[in-house]
Design a protein around this motif. Structure first.
Motif, mmCIF file in Angstrom:
data_model
loop_
_atom_site.group_PDB
_atom_site.id
_atom_site.type_symbol
_atom_site.label_atom_id
_atom_site.label_comp_id
_atom_site.label_asym_id
_atom_site.label_seq_id
_atom_site.Cartn_x
_atom_site.Cartn_y
_atom_site.Cartn_z
ATOM 1 N N GLY A 79 0.809 -1.227 0.000
ATOM 2 C CA GLY A 79 0.000 0.000 0.000
ATOM 3 C C GLY A 79 0.836 1.267 0.000
ATOM 4 O O GLY A 79 2.015 1.274 -0.367
ATOM 5 N N GLU A 80 0.218 2.335 0.518
ATOM 6 C CA GLU A 80 0.773 3.690 0.382
ATOM 7 C C GLU A 80 2.133 3.887 1.070
ATOM 8 O O GLU A 80 2.839 4.848 0.762
ATOM 9 C CB GLU A 80 -0.226 4.714 0.922
ATOM 10 C CG GLU A 80 -1.552 4.743 0.172
ATOM 11 C CD GLU A 80 -1.431 5.331 -1.236
ATOM 12 O OE1 GLU A 80 -0.821 6.399 -1.381
ATOM 13 O OE2 GLU A 80 -1.950 4.708 -2.181
ATOM 14 N N LYS A 81 2.500 3.001 1.981
ATOM 15 C CA LYS A 81 3.795 3.243 2.639
ATOM 16 C C LYS A 81 4.979 3.010 1.685
ATOM 17 O O LYS A 81 6.105 3.396 1.996
ATOM 18 C CB LYS A 81 3.928 2.473 3.955
ATOM 19 C CG LYS A 81 4.037 0.990 3.901
ATOM 20 C CD LYS A 81 4.369 0.504 5.333
ATOM 21 C CE LYS A 81 4.761 -0.940 5.383
ATOM 22 N NZ LYS A 81 3.618 -1.852 5.543
ATOM 23 N N LEU A 82 4.660 2.443 0.534
ATOM 24 C CA LEU A 82 5.685 2.306 -0.513
ATOM 25 C C LEU A 82 6.327 3.658 -0.840
ATOM 26 O O LEU A 82 7.528 3.752 -1.096
ATOM 27 C CB LEU A 82 5.007 1.724 -1.756
ATOM 28 C CG LEU A 82 5.813 1.428 -3.007
ATOM 29 C CD1 LEU A 82 5.221 0.208 -3.712
ATOM 30 C CD2 LEU A 82 5.849 2.586 -3.976
ATOM 31 N N TRP A 83 5.523 4.734 -0.805
ATOM 32 C CA TRP A 83 6.015 6.064 -1.216
ATOM 33 C C TRP A 83 6.984 6.669 -0.214
ATOM 34 O O TRP A 83 7.555 7.720 -0.462
ATOM 35 C CB TRP A 83 4.835 7.010 -1.487
ATOM 36 C CG TRP A 83 3.812 6.395 -2.385
ATOM 37 C CD1 TRP A 83 2.524 6.101 -2.086
ATOM 38 C CD2 TRP A 83 3.995 5.970 -3.747
ATOM 39 N NE1 TRP A 83 1.894 5.509 -3.151
ATOM 40 C CE2 TRP A 83 2.774 5.419 -4.184
ATOM 41 C CE3 TRP A 83 5.085 5.981 -4.633
ATOM 42 C CZ2 TRP A 83 2.588 4.897 -5.476
ATOM 43 C CZ3 TRP A 83 4.911 5.470 -5.907
ATOM 44 C CH2 TRP A 83 3.683 4.931 -6.316
ATOM 45 N N GLU A 84 7.187 6.010 0.940
ATOM 46 C CA GLU A 84 8.225 6.499 1.869
ATOM 47 C C GLU A 84 9.612 6.177 1.322
ATOM 48 O O GLU A 84 10.606 6.789 1.707
ATOM 49 C CB GLU A 84 8.058 5.820 3.250
ATOM 50 C CG GLU A 84 6.819 6.298 3.984
ATOM 51 C CD GLU A 84 6.462 5.404 5.167
ATOM 52 O OE1 GLU A 84 7.278 4.565 5.611
ATOM 53 O OE2 GLU A 84 5.315 5.545 5.655
ATOM 54 N N ARG A 85 9.675 5.194 0.427
ATOM 55 C CA ARG A 85 10.993 4.752 -0.043
ATOM 56 C C ARG A 85 11.323 5.170 -1.470
ATOM 57 O O ARG A 85 12.433 4.987 -1.936
ATOM 58 C CB ARG A 85 11.097 3.229 0.096
ATOM 59 C CG ARG A 85 11.079 2.801 1.560
ATOM 60 C CD ARG A 85 11.221 1.310 1.706
ATOM 61 N NE ARG A 85 12.429 0.807 1.094
ATOM 62 C CZ ARG A 85 12.701 -0.492 0.970
ATOM 63 N NH1 ARG A 85 11.859 -1.391 1.436
ATOM 64 N NH2 ARG A 85 13.818 -0.882 0.388
ATOM 65 N N VAL A 86 10.304 5.689 -2.170
ATOM 66 C CA VAL A 86 10.544 6.131 -3.551
ATOM 67 C C VAL A 86 9.591 7.280 -3.856
ATOM 68 O O VAL A 86 8.429 7.267 -3.443
ATOM 69 C CB VAL A 86 10.417 4.938 -4.538
ATOM 70 C CG1 VAL A 86 9.121 4.206 -4.410
ATOM 71 C CG2 VAL A 86 10.595 5.379 -5.986
ATOM 72 N N ASP A 87 10.113 8.292 -4.576
ATOM 73 C CA ASP A 87 9.327 9.505 -4.846
ATOM 74 C C ASP A 87 8.525 9.341 -6.155
ATOM 75 O O ASP A 87 8.548 8.270 -6.781
ATOM 76 C CB ASP A 87 10.293 10.701 -4.934
ATOM 77 C CG ASP A 87 9.622 12.020 -4.582
ATOM 78 O OD1 ASP A 87 8.379 12.059 -4.522
ATOM 79 O OD2 ASP A 87 10.346 13.012 -4.384
ATOM 80 N N VAL A 88 7.823 10.378 -6.552
ATOM 81 C CA VAL A 88 6.969 10.282 -7.746
ATOM 82 C C VAL A 88 7.221 11.452 -8.714
ATOM 83 O O VAL A 88 6.325 11.870 -9.432
ATOM 84 C CB VAL A 88 5.462 10.227 -7.389
ATOM 85 C CG1 VAL A 88 5.138 8.982 -6.621
ATOM 86 C CG2 VAL A 88 5.023 11.456 -6.603
ATOM 87 N N GLU A 89 8.453 11.952 -8.728
ATOM 88 C CA GLU A 89 8.761 13.070 -9.622
ATOM 89 C C GLU A 89 9.551 12.599 -10.833
ATOM 90 O O GLU A 89 10.404 11.724 -10.712
ATOM 91 C CB GLU A 89 9.604 14.125 -8.876
ATOM 92 C CG GLU A 89 8.871 14.829 -7.753
ATOM 93 C CD GLU A 89 7.660 15.627 -8.229
ATOM 94 O OE1 GLU A 89 7.616 16.021 -9.404
ATOM 95 O OE2 GLU A 89 6.742 15.842 -7.404
ATOM 96 N N PRO A 90 9.290 13.199 -12.001
ATOM 97 C CA PRO A 90 10.122 12.858 -13.167
ATOM 98 C C PRO A 90 11.574 13.239 -12.887
ATOM 99 O O PRO A 90 11.844 14.167 -12.119
ATOM 100 C CB PRO A 90 9.547 13.709 -14.296
ATOM 101 C CG PRO A 90 8.531 14.596 -13.713
ATOM 102 C CD PRO A 90 8.252 14.177 -12.314
ATOM 103 N N SER A 91 12.514 12.507 -13.489
ATOM 104 C CA SER A 91 13.917 12.783 -13.155
ATOM 105 C C SER A 91 14.557 13.734 -14.155
ATOM 106 O O SER A 91 15.487 14.455 -13.808
ATOM 107 C CB SER A 91 14.709 11.483 -13.101
ATOM 108 O OG SER A 91 14.887 10.991 -14.400
ATOM 109 N N GLY A 92 14.102 13.709 -15.416
ATOM 110 C CA GLY A 92 14.791 14.504 -16.438
ATOM 111 C C GLY A 92 16.192 13.987 -16.716
ATOM 112 O O GLY A 92 16.964 14.616 -17.417
ATOM 113 N N ASP A 93 16.511 12.826 -16.177
ATOM 114 C CA ASP A 93 17.829 12.216 -16.379
ATOM 115 C C ASP A 93 17.649 10.830 -16.988
ATOM 116 O O ASP A 93 16.599 10.223 -16.849
ATOM 117 C CB ASP A 93 18.530 12.019 -15.021
ATOM 118 C CG ASP A 93 19.372 13.222 -14.644
ATOM 119 O OD1 ASP A 93 19.808 13.938 -15.556
ATOM 120 O OD2 ASP A 93 19.577 13.426 -13.435
ATOM 121 N N PRO A 94 18.705 10.304 -17.638
ATOM 122 C CA PRO A 94 18.601 8.937 -18.162
ATOM 123 C C PRO A 94 18.264 7.927 -17.063
ATOM 124 O O PRO A 94 18.524 8.178 -15.876
ATOM 125 C CB PRO A 94 19.990 8.676 -18.735
ATOM 126 C CG PRO A 94 20.529 10.026 -19.049
ATOM 127 C CD PRO A 94 19.967 10.940 -17.994
#
Ligand code: GLU
Length: 304
Positions: A79-94
């Motif tokens: 569930g939602e606690k996944l987002w504590e370990r990974v964000d949701v922003e585009p990187s603009g990097d390879p």
């Protein structure tokens, strides 16, 4: 009514004439063996009518496209606690850049770049008793197709040359964002990326993302909120550092992989997959992007 079949046929015809077909990803040696001339496209609509052209039944390595499926399984499990370990922003990097990971203290920008997908792999390794078998069963179940399998030669090939992924996993470990052994997590990650599917199988698998989390048999795999989150991440982060260009030219959420596959969809309308192994300099299938741009231009269908 839109005549999808004649549009796909003309897309295939245009693709067969294209001289500049991009460049095959050879950093995974096994992928370098694929014939650059391949092109396939397959579309399924919400009524489950299907249309195809070219080599739409030939299997290829789905690579990063698998990251959407591992994310879906992990989100369903924790569930939602996944987002504590990974964000949701585009990187603009390879996809394989490591610099942001250092700047942002081991929290990957999103789950579709390599470090983010490696964190998701770590979650699955922690949650599942037999991670490789259970993840494969999850994908087969969504697609209702038990012929879907890992390509073990591709997984082994990447394991031998995946130096940047080893670096990313070690960096994550140093920041405390990897709970399992680097080798165990990457063994799972390389297998996940080696999943082999045709364009037709990809659309069967991704049907649920255009259908509110329900697969073709109407079984629910994701809640409406989970589908919203994952589709938003595909739109903003699904095409490496070319997500803006893909939204601009094609206007659909989706995901590409270095095996040359692209899957994209218009919610409540259709899901389409293309395969052409030659990549553009940003790592997206060159002819696949052209094909999808033509599809949304000719049908005048996009999320915008
Ligand atoms: N297995 C590939 C890697 O980690 C996936 C890359 C991709 O398709 O973007 O390099």
């Amino acid at each position: 009514m839109i005549d999808f079949q004649s549009i796909l046929t003309s897309i295939n015809k245009a693709a067969s004439k294209e001289k500049d077909r991009g460049k095959i990803a050879d950093y995974i040696p096994e992928l370098a063996k694929i014939d650059l001339e391949n092109f396939g496209i397959h579309l399924i609509d919400t009524q489950q009518n299907t249309y195809s052209a070219g080599n739409s039944d030939e299997k290829f390595s789905i690579q990063s496209i698998s990251k959407v499926l591992s994310l879906s399984m992990a989100l369903g499990l924790i569930g939602e606690k996944l987002w504590e370990r990974v964000d949701v922003e585009p990187s603009g990097d390879p996809f394989n850049h490591l610099s942001l990971l250092e700047l942002e203290n081991g929290i990957p920008r999103n789950p579709l770049i390599n470090p983010g997908a490696i964190v998701i792999a770590d979650i699955l390794v922690s949650q599942l008793e037999h991670p490789k078998e259970e993840f494969l069963a999850f994908v087969q179940n969504i697609a209702n197709d038990d012929t879907i399998a890992y390509d073990v030669d591709v997984a082994k090939s990447e394991k031998r040359t995946g130096f940047r992924n080893f670096a990313a996993a070690n960096l994550l470990k140093s920041y405390g964002n990897l709970n399992n052994d680097v080798d165990v997590v990457l063994d799972f990650y390389f297998h996940q990326c080696s999943l082999s599917m045709s364009c037709a199988q990809l659309t069967n698998t991704f049907y649920m993302f255009m259908n509110h989390g329900k697969c073709r048999r109407n079984n629910t795999f994701l809640t409406t909120t989970q589908v919203k989150r994952i589709n938003a991440i595909m739109l903003t982060c699904g095409f490496y550092d070319e997500a803006g260009e893909f939204a601009f030219e094609v206007g659909l959420p989706g995901k590409s992989g270095v095996g040359g596959g692209i899957v994209a969809f218009l919610p409540n309308k259709f899901c389409v997959a293309t395969w052409s192994p030659g990549l553009n300099p940003k790592g997206n299938s060159k002819l696949g992007m052209l094909a999808l741009e033509k599809l949304t231009t000719e049908t005048e269908l996009s999320i915008f």
